[in-house]
Design a protein around this motif. Sequence first.
Motif: not given
Length: 173
Positions: A3-27
């Motif tokens: 379960r700890e590994h899944l949490y870590f992988i989920g956190a890394v993927v979420a961080a990448f997705l948030l940064l990509i979303a921020g780059a995509w929507t940057s004015p």
Amino acid sequence: MKREHLYFIGAVVAAFLLLIAGAWTSPTFAEEQSYIEAIVMLGALLFVFSVVVVVAAMGFHSFALFMALFLAMAVSLYGVEAGVMVVVMTYLVWGLVFAIQLLLYHNGVESAVRWFRERYTFRAFSREYKVFYPMIWGFWFLFEYIPHRFTGESIARFDPRDLYERMRSELRP
């Protein structure tokens, strides 16, 4: 998977997705570049972390800390390419030392026997033997086979499994 590994992988993927979303929507272009730099830095840190985890998982715990510091310095100063180069060069240099000493041991050189006895238990030797197995064959080819082809000198039979078994009896457990 734990379960700890899944949490870590989920956190890394979420961080990448948030940064990509921020780059995509940057004015503005400047904000987009900031997000892209953050994505690259997160990738670099993830690379350093993954190399350290792999090195530690192979059993080189004390070496993993030094490798982490050296990798972090190389990546922060010169980028991810430098980090990859540090990993490759470390493997090649230490593999060179290990393979040459093992070939010297194969040929019965007493200083090589002493070198292995002073530095290795069989367990530690076994780990490095498995990690550097391709290097052992590569250096045997360069130092034994190629000179044999040019000079015609006789060549000793080379069997890495035999060396492994000889080391089992030579080194402490």
